[in-house]
Enzyme design. Sequence first.
Site, PDB file in Angstrom:
ATOM      1  N   ARG A 183       0.863  -1.179   0.000  1.00 44.13           N
ATOM      2  CA  ARG A 183       0.000   0.000   0.000  1.00 44.13           C
ATOM      3  C   ARG A 183       0.900   1.230   0.000  1.00 44.13           C
ATOM      4  O   ARG A 183       1.971   1.203   0.622  1.00 44.13           O
ATOM      5  CB  ARG A 183      -0.905   0.034   1.246  1.00 44.13           C
ATOM      6  CG  ARG A 183      -2.012  -0.995   1.252  1.00 44.13           C
ATOM      7  CD  ARG A 183      -3.109  -0.658   0.249  1.00 44.13           C
ATOM      8  NE  ARG A 183      -4.221  -1.594   0.314  1.00 44.13           N
ATOM      9  CZ  ARG A 183      -4.443  -2.594  -0.544  1.00 44.13           C
ATOM     10  NH1 ARG A 183      -3.616  -2.803  -1.547  1.00 44.13           N
ATOM     11  NH2 ARG A 183      -5.490  -3.385  -0.412  1.00 44.13           N
ATOM     12  N   GLU A 203      -3.829   7.625  -4.336  1.00 45.56           N
ATOM     13  CA  GLU A 203      -4.225   7.138  -5.676  1.00 45.56           C
ATOM     14  C   GLU A 203      -5.529   7.784  -6.115  1.00 45.56           C
ATOM     15  O   GLU A 203      -6.422   7.967  -5.291  1.00 45.56           O
ATOM     16  CB  GLU A 203      -4.380   5.621  -5.626  1.00 45.56           C
ATOM     17  CG  GLU A 203      -3.043   4.939  -5.358  1.00 45.56           C
ATOM     18  CD  GLU A 203      -3.181   3.454  -5.113  1.00 45.56           C
ATOM     19  OE1 GLU A 203      -4.276   2.888  -5.337  1.00 45.56           O
ATOM     20  OE2 GLU A 203      -2.196   2.853  -4.680  1.00 45.56           O
ATOM     21  N   HIS A 222      -1.823   0.502  -9.756  1.00 44.66           N
ATOM     22  CA  HIS A 222      -2.399  -0.461  -8.799  1.00 44.66           C
ATOM     23  C   HIS A 222      -3.025  -1.665  -9.526  1.00 44.66           C
ATOM     24  O   HIS A 222      -4.234  -1.894  -9.430  1.00 44.66           O
ATOM     25  CB  HIS A 222      -3.448   0.239  -7.913  1.00 44.66           C
ATOM     26  CG  HIS A 222      -3.694  -0.491  -6.624  1.00 44.66           C
ATOM     27  ND1 HIS A 222      -3.964   0.138  -5.444  1.00 44.66           N
ATOM     28  CD2 HIS A 222      -3.724  -1.812  -6.325  1.00 44.66           C
ATOM     29  CE1 HIS A 222      -4.152  -0.742  -4.481  1.00 44.66           C
ATOM     30  NE2 HIS A 222      -4.008  -1.951  -4.997  1.00 44.66           N
TER      31      HIS A 222
HETATM   32  P1  NDP Z   1      -0.757 -11.500   4.810  1.00 43.58           P
HETATM   33  O1  NDP Z   1      -1.636 -11.120   5.947  1.00 43.58           O
HETATM   34  O2  NDP Z   1      -0.579 -12.947   4.485  1.00 43.58           O
HETATM   35  O3  NDP Z   1       0.716 -10.885   5.017  1.00 43.58           O
HETATM   36  C1  NDP Z   1       0.918  -9.638   5.603  1.00 43.58           C
HETATM   37  C2  NDP Z   1       2.329  -9.609   6.139  1.00 43.58           C
HETATM   38  O4  NDP Z   1       2.568  -8.333   6.718  1.00 43.58           O
HETATM   39  C3  NDP Z   1       2.618 -10.640   7.213  1.00 43.58           C
HETATM   40  O5  NDP Z   1       3.860 -11.246   6.936  1.00 43.58           O
HETATM   41  C4  NDP Z   1       2.718  -9.810   8.486  1.00 43.58           C
HETATM   42  O6  NDP Z   1       3.583 -10.467   9.381  1.00 43.58           O
HETATM   43  C5  NDP Z   1       3.310  -8.525   7.928  1.00 43.58           C
HETATM   44  N1  NDP Z   1       3.126  -7.376   8.801  1.00 43.58           N
HETATM   45  C6  NDP Z   1       1.958  -6.855   9.279  1.00 43.58           C
HETATM   46  N2  NDP Z   1       2.212  -5.805  10.067  1.00 43.58           N
HETATM   47  C7  NDP Z   1       3.571  -5.644  10.078  1.00 43.58           C
HETATM   48  C8  NDP Z   1       4.447  -4.729  10.712  1.00 43.58           C
HETATM   49  N3  NDP Z   1       3.998  -3.735  11.490  1.00 43.58           N
HETATM   50  N4  NDP Z   1       5.774  -4.872  10.511  1.00 43.58           N
HETATM   51  C9  NDP Z   1       6.253  -5.850   9.714  1.00 43.58           C
HETATM   52  N5  NDP Z   1       5.475  -6.747   9.084  1.00 43.58           N
HETATM   53  C10 NDP Z   1       4.151  -6.647   9.277  1.00 43.58           C
HETATM   54  O7  NDP Z   1      -1.316 -10.719   3.559  1.00 43.58           O
HETATM   55  P2  NDP Z   1      -1.058 -10.989   2.002  1.00 43.58           P
HETATM   56  O8  NDP Z   1       0.346 -11.441   1.822  1.00 43.58           O
HETATM   57  O9  NDP Z   1      -2.156 -11.798   1.450  1.00 43.58           O
HETATM   58  O10 NDP Z   1      -1.241  -9.491   1.450  1.00 43.58           O
HETATM   59  C11 NDP Z   1      -0.330  -8.478   1.859  1.00 43.58           C
HETATM   60  C12 NDP Z   1      -0.789  -7.122   1.397  1.00 43.58           C
HETATM   61  O11 NDP Z   1      -0.585  -6.971  -0.006  1.00 43.58           O
HETATM   62  C13 NDP Z   1      -2.288  -6.818   1.546  1.00 43.58           C
HETATM   63  O12 NDP Z   1      -2.621  -6.487   2.874  1.00 43.58           O
HETATM   64  C14 NDP Z   1      -2.472  -5.659   0.597  1.00 43.58           C
HETATM   65  O13 NDP Z   1      -2.215  -4.450   1.276  1.00 43.58           O
HETATM   66  C15 NDP Z   1      -1.388  -5.892  -0.441  1.00 43.58           C
HETATM   67  N6  NDP Z   1      -1.979  -6.223  -1.736  1.00 43.58           N
HETATM   68  C16 NDP Z   1      -1.755  -5.375  -2.799  1.00 43.58           C
HETATM   69  C17 NDP Z   1      -2.315  -5.643  -4.029  1.00 43.58           C
HETATM   70  C18 NDP Z   1      -2.050  -4.730  -5.179  1.00 43.58           C
HETATM   71  O14 NDP Z   1      -2.860  -4.708  -6.113  1.00 43.58           O
HETATM   72  N7  NDP Z   1      -0.955  -4.012  -5.207  1.00 43.58           N
HETATM   73  C19 NDP Z   1      -3.183  -6.797  -4.255  1.00 43.58           C
HETATM   74  C20 NDP Z   1      -3.319  -7.637  -3.080  1.00 43.58           C
HETATM   75  C21 NDP Z   1      -2.734  -7.347  -1.883  1.00 43.58           C
HETATM   76  P3  NDP Z   1       3.471 -10.300  10.985  1.00 43.58           P
HETATM   77  O15 NDP Z   1       2.011 -10.302  11.333  1.00 43.58           O
HETATM   78  O16 NDP Z   1       4.253 -11.466  11.520  1.00 43.58           O
HETATM   79  O17 NDP Z   1       4.137  -9.010  11.263  1.00 43.58           O
END
Ligand code: NDP
Length: 308
Positions: free
Chosen positions: A227, A256, A274
């Site tokens: 994001r 965006e 995006h």
């Molecule tokens: P997941 O929930 O599987 O992964 C999210 C990751 O973020 C986890 O590894 C989590 O690990 C980590 N995370 C969360 N908070 C923190 C933090 N403060 N510091 C470090 N790491 C953090 O989600 P997905 O992999 O399925 O999707 C990830 C993101 O990709 C979505 O939330 C979305 O924003 C984005 N996305 C973008 C798209 C686009 O069109 N560009 C399309 C689809 C998704 P932990 O909890 O251990 O910290």
Amino acid sequence: MTVLQLCPLLPSLETALTTHHRTVRLFEQPEGYLAEHGGEFRAAITSARVGVPDEVMDALPHLEAIVHFGVGYETTDVGRARARGIDVSNTPDVLTDCVADLAVGGLIDVMRRLTAADRFVRRGDWTTTAYPLATKVSGKKIGILGLGRIGRAIATRLSGFGVELSYHSRRPVDGVPYRYVDSPVALAAEADALVVAVAGGENTRGLVSADVLTALGPDGFLVNVSRGSVVDEPALVVALTDGKLAGAALDVFAEEPEVPAPLLDLDSVLLLPHIASATTETREAMGELAFRNLHHFLTEGSLLTPVP
Ligand code: NDP
């Protein structure tokens, strides 16, 4: 039971909705509609981009389920929903491959300067000038910020390039062969490229700070498919325009569809609107999963893929 639709959705999803359930398109209703009719809805469907704003949620006293088309759901206050006993779902997994494919494509594009080279050829510059050398991808050190579903899929793909992979999330992930690094700055300091795949929302706002960009350095590359809010965008613009970062592949932005004007003139930046999940196959799969969540809730009383 009537479904509240908050924004335009994929045509096939809209067809499924209207075929199977009475659906009201909120964005086509007159102002004040919810004040009169808000009590009629037990389920709402929305996109990851729009979510359910607080004032809409508050106007739906009998709401029990929110279905998102998309995996991100930071546009909906899930804590607020939970406090009212409202269940929330998203569309995980079905988009992971496409987002990871695009992240790897973006990384190769900026390191090898592919779209910049395409512009070079189209301008006719090849007839007079040699194209400047780019940066090798294979064998480099790549840091992944957020080793969730998408981060892991990116890592799997990059393994084929013989790169050295490390990652940072809030906690180490069990059973992965990649090295855990305990802060974003430390991850960036040792990486040739940083790929951002964390969840959006307040928790990760500005996680890729000016310090992280400085640690990545003038030879470093940034890829963001997460994001726009995750990156300190003004600091990124300064780093790129001052040559303090080698390049960036950006699918997402803070405001965006606005893109910071200075980036438009930089050949070192790949700017994408995006589109990481935007293939026919993936969008159809997302629409199907969103519909199945809604339908299951309305017929069986529970969501299939509730958010954690
Ligand atoms: P997941 O929930 O599987 O992964 C999210 C990751 O973020 C986890 O590894 C989590 O690990 C980590 N995370 C969360 N908070 C923190 C933090 N403060 N510091 C470090 N790491 C953090 O989600 P997905 O992999 O399925 O999707 C990830 C993101 O990709 C979505 O939330 C979305 O924003 C984005 N996305 C973008 C798209 C686009 O069109 N560009 C399309 C689809 C998704 P932990 O909890 O251990 O910290």
